[in-house]
Design an enzyme around this catalytic site. Structure first.
Site, PDB file in Angstrom:
ATOM      1  N   PHE A 204      -2.208 -10.504  -6.424  1.00 53.49           N
ATOM      2  CA  PHE A 204      -2.996  -9.418  -7.019  1.00 53.49           C
ATOM      3  C   PHE A 204      -2.147  -8.244  -7.463  1.00 53.49           C
ATOM      4  O   PHE A 204      -2.538  -7.472  -8.338  1.00 53.49           O
ATOM      5  CB  PHE A 204      -4.058  -8.917  -6.035  1.00 53.49           C
ATOM      6  CG  PHE A 204      -3.500  -8.058  -4.918  1.00 53.49           C
ATOM      7  CD1 PHE A 204      -3.318  -6.693  -5.093  1.00 53.49           C
ATOM      8  CD2 PHE A 204      -3.145  -8.615  -3.696  1.00 53.49           C
ATOM      9  CE1 PHE A 204      -2.789  -5.903  -4.081  1.00 53.49           C
ATOM     10  CE2 PHE A 204      -2.621  -7.837  -2.682  1.00 53.49           C
ATOM     11  CZ  PHE A 204      -2.446  -6.471  -2.874  1.00 53.49           C
TER      12      PHE A 204
ATOM     13  N   LYS B 113      -3.558 -20.109 -11.547  1.00 48.59           N
ATOM     14  CA  LYS B 113      -4.607 -19.640 -10.649  1.00 48.59           C
ATOM     15  C   LYS B 113      -4.256 -18.195 -10.289  1.00 48.59           C
ATOM     16  O   LYS B 113      -3.455 -17.929  -9.404  1.00 48.59           O
ATOM     17  CB  LYS B 113      -4.675 -20.508  -9.388  1.00 48.59           C
ATOM     18  CG  LYS B 113      -6.053 -20.555  -8.694  1.00 48.59           C
ATOM     19  CD  LYS B 113      -6.548 -19.224  -8.183  1.00 48.59           C
ATOM     20  CE  LYS B 113      -5.815 -18.773  -6.938  1.00 48.59           C
ATOM     21  NZ  LYS B 113      -6.379 -17.471  -6.409  1.00 48.59           N
TER      22      LYS B 113
ATOM     23  N   GLU C 282      -8.118 -13.645  -7.547  1.00 50.06           N
ATOM     24  CA  GLU C 282      -9.528 -13.402  -7.850  1.00 50.06           C
ATOM     25  C   GLU C 282      -9.875 -11.915  -7.731  1.00 50.06           C
ATOM     26  O   GLU C 282     -10.968 -11.500  -8.119  1.00 50.06           O
ATOM     27  CB  GLU C 282     -10.417 -14.219  -6.910  1.00 50.06           C
ATOM     28  CG  GLU C 282     -10.357 -13.843  -5.437  1.00 50.06           C
ATOM     29  CD  GLU C 282      -9.185 -14.472  -4.698  1.00 50.06           C
ATOM     30  OE1 GLU C 282      -9.180 -14.428  -3.447  1.00 50.06           O
ATOM     31  OE2 GLU C 282      -8.258 -15.001  -5.355  1.00 50.06           O
ATOM     32  N   ARG C 283      -8.943 -11.100  -7.241  1.00 52.58           N
ATOM     33  CA  ARG C 283      -9.218  -9.665  -7.098  1.00 52.58           C
ATOM     34  C   ARG C 283      -9.063  -8.908  -8.408  1.00 52.58           C
ATOM     35  O   ARG C 283      -9.712  -7.884  -8.602  1.00 52.58           O
ATOM     36  CB  ARG C 283      -8.286  -9.067  -6.034  1.00 52.58           C
ATOM     37  CG  ARG C 283      -8.492  -9.655  -4.646  1.00 52.58           C
ATOM     38  CD  ARG C 283      -7.423  -9.184  -3.687  1.00 52.58           C
ATOM     39  NE  ARG C 283      -7.538  -9.823  -2.389  1.00 52.58           N
ATOM     40  CZ  ARG C 283      -6.653  -9.694  -1.405  1.00 52.58           C
ATOM     41  NH1 ARG C 283      -5.589  -8.928  -1.592  1.00 52.58           N
ATOM     42  NH2 ARG C 283      -6.818 -10.306  -0.261  1.00 52.58           N
TER      43      ARG C 283
ATOM     44  N   SER D  28       1.877 -13.740   0.449  1.00 52.55           N
ATOM     45  CA  SER D  28       2.319 -13.486   1.819  1.00 52.55           C
ATOM     46  C   SER D  28       3.130 -14.667   2.351  1.00 52.55           C
ATOM     47  O   SER D  28       2.994 -15.799   1.881  1.00 52.55           O
ATOM     48  CB  SER D  28       1.114 -13.240   2.724  1.00 52.55           C
ATOM     49  OG  SER D  28       0.365 -14.440   2.889  1.00 52.55           O
TER      50      SER D  28
ATOM     51  N   CYS E 296       6.261  -6.040  -3.339  1.00 51.85           N
ATOM     52  CA  CYS E 296       7.140  -6.796  -2.444  1.00 51.85           C
ATOM     53  C   CYS E 296       8.540  -6.198  -2.414  1.00 51.85           C
ATOM     54  O   CYS E 296       9.313  -6.495  -1.515  1.00 51.85           O
ATOM     55  CB  CYS E 296       7.191  -8.260  -2.848  1.00 51.85           C
ATOM     56  SG  CYS E 296       8.054  -8.561  -4.406  1.00 51.85           S
TER      57      CYS E 296
ATOM     58  N   GLU F  66       4.880  -6.438   7.475  1.00 48.49           N
ATOM     59  CA  GLU F  66       4.787  -5.888   6.134  1.00 48.49           C
ATOM     60  C   GLU F  66       3.440  -5.175   6.013  1.00 48.49           C
ATOM     61  O   GLU F  66       2.388  -5.810   6.002  1.00 48.49           O
ATOM     62  CB  GLU F  66       4.894  -6.991   5.078  1.00 48.49           C
ATOM     63  CG  GLU F  66       4.877  -6.453   3.659  1.00 48.49           C
ATOM     64  CD  GLU F  66       4.985  -7.540   2.602  1.00 48.49           C
ATOM     65  OE1 GLU F  66       5.550  -7.270   1.530  1.00 48.49           O
ATOM     66  OE2 GLU F  66       4.516  -8.665   2.851  1.00 48.49           O
TER      67      GLU F  66
END
Length: 499
Positions: free
Chosen positions: A149, A173, A176-177, A226, A281, A384
């Site tokens: 996202f 893909k 979805e956020r 993640s 990140c 994190e």
């Protein structure tokens, strides 16, 4: 309520599963759209259509494929403001940050214009008596990209661009956020001349992901997210015989030496630690000053800078420093970790746990926080946080500071601020981390170098963009040829005698 779509065969297609995910406006907390969650059958159909379109695209010569990338550069630049606004509306990041998201993705597409050069093979003449050998790079076929996202434009472009330039078909893909920008990019690829079906966008959750991972047609998988999910996807993809590159979490340390310019270091930490609300990140989440005097000087410089940060929605103008985090769950997780840090004995120097923005009380805003005297066993150091939280871990010596970064399980990026060339060189050579900055807080390589971490920040052998991307998205075929040799008749330049 706006209902989003998938992108199949060059057109928007409504979802048929009956399942949807809410897309929020992070600044207000309101649901602004519904995103369809693809079923296994929908995902398999998209894969099959990509497989049908790929052979012709793979047979297209690299220069023609590069022209699609060239056209795409112009289209992204043309629509930069429209794309940035859509990105900010769903993600929450500021408009300058959204443009930066697009720009760094655009730079990889620019690099992909050089595909003909990158795809050249090798040739050996006379490897043996009458024997020649040559190698060629060929596309894998259908590949999948499962993207996060936090960079809804940059990350898809980093993976989709090189994959397409190499002649593959791609099933993306996205998160979805914030799925709207990937769908808009799909439209632009078709406008740029990409054949329909070569690039598919399937919105979904674990059902769609597992379908991609288990498909016999999909030959490779790229993932960013993640570490636990990266490990899961890498393990499942490779178990089914796929090539995989999976990029996970980070805990990036910035070491500040006593000889560093403290104003420069403090400015760097504020931008690298709090930009994009810390949802990067490559964000610097740990500052490691060497010596208590250095730490005290650094804290003194940091506090007034942090207290001046302007947190607001992107609609408040380009002078906003950062906006909300992506979801209410993310906000609650960040605040929970901050409370844990206090409970475990860290000193909360800048405390904004009660931060609330008038008129946006239901938004997902988290104010900037600064911890001092954090120790390696604390949760806020090991985890994190992915939020606007900077932790200061004091080190007695340079060797202690180096050991902190080297011993952490993550190895994405790191930096050192110093005026001493010998220290900087030693740090760059010894550190076991994939990307290193010397007086550069966020050492993200440019598009023609590769991006990737070490340790639990990356699973796989080849990194993102740069030369590694062309290696990842192609396989090498080597041909050994031998032709019989003998007397050959050439042309005749004299008239034959009349019979």
């Amino acid at each position: 309520m706006k209902e989003l779509t998938h992108w199949i065969d060059g057109a928007h297609v409504k979802g048929t599963s009956g399942r949807f995910s809410d897309v929020f406006n992070p600044a207000t907390g309101e649901v602004q759209a519904k995103c369809p969650m693809a079923s296994a059958a929908e995902t398999e159909a998209a894969i099959a259509r990509a497989a049908a379109a790929q052979p012709a695209w793979g047979a297209t010569n690299p220069q023609r494929r590069a022209r699609v990338m060239m056209a795409m550069v112009g289209l992204i630049n043309r629509d930069m403001d429209r794309l940035a606004e859509a990105l900010s509306r769903e993600h929450g990041k500021t408009l300058p940050d959204a443009r930066g998201d697009l720009q760094r993705g655009l730079e990889v597409i620019e690099y992909c214009i050089g595909a003909p050069q990158m795809l050249k093979g090798e040739y050996t003449d006379n490897a043996g008596p009458g024997i020649d050998m040559y190698s060629m790079r060929q596309p894998l076929g259908v590949v999948a990209a499962i993207m996060p996202f936090n960079f809804p434009a940059m990350m898809p472009l980093w993976h989709v661009g090189p994959a397409l330039a190499c002649g593959n078909a791609v099933v993306l893909k996205p998160s979805e956020r914030d799925p709207s920008v990937p769908l808009m990019l799909a439209e632009l690829f078709v406008e740029a001349g990409l054949p329909k079906g070569v690039f598919q966008v399937v919105n979904g959750d674990k059902e769609a992901v597992d379908t991609l991972l288990d498909s016999d047609i999909v030959q490779a998988v790229s993932f960013v997210g993640s570490t636990p999910v990266a490990h899961y996807i890498y393990s499942r993809a490779t178990a089914s015989g796929k090539r995989a590159q999976c990029f996970g979490g980070a805990k990036n340390h910035m070491i500040v030496m006593p000889d560093a310019d403290m104003d420069q270091a403090a400015d760097a930490l504020v931008g690298a630690g709090y930009g994009a609300a810390g949802e990067r990140c490559m964000a610097v989440s740990v500052a490691v000053p060497v010596g208590d005097k250095t730490a005290d000087r650094l804290i003194e410089k940091l506090v007034p800078r942090i207290e001046k940060l302007r947190v607001a929605p992107y609609t408040d103008g380009d002078d906003v420093d950062f906006g909300p985090v992506i979801t209410r769950q993310a906000k609650e997780r960040i605040l929970g970790l901050i409370n844990t840090g206090v409970e475990q004995g860290a000193e909360l120097v800048v405390d904004n746990r009660d931060f609330s923005l008038q008129g946006y009380e239901n938004g997902f805003f988290v104010g900037p926080h600064l911890f001092d005297r954090v120790t390696p066993e604390m949760d806020i150091y090991r985890t994190e946080i992915f939020g606007p939280v900077l932790s200061v871990v004091r080190a007695r010596t340079y060797e202690d500071a180096l050991g902190l970064a080297m011993n952490h399980e993550y190895g994405n990026g790191t930096a050192i601020f110093t005026r001493d060339g010998d220290t900087a060189r030693d740090f760059a050579h010894r550190i076991n981390i994939g990307m290193v900055g010397i007086n550069v807080p966020i050492p993200v390589p440019l598009a023609y170098h590769t991006f990737g971490g070490w340790k639990k920040s990356m699973f796989g052998d080849l990194n993102q963009h740069g030369p590694d991307s062309f290696r990842f998205y192609t396989r090498t075929k080597t041909v050994t040829s031998r032709w019989p040799s003998g007397i050959k008749e050439g042309g005749e330049f004299n008239f034959k005698a009349m019979d």
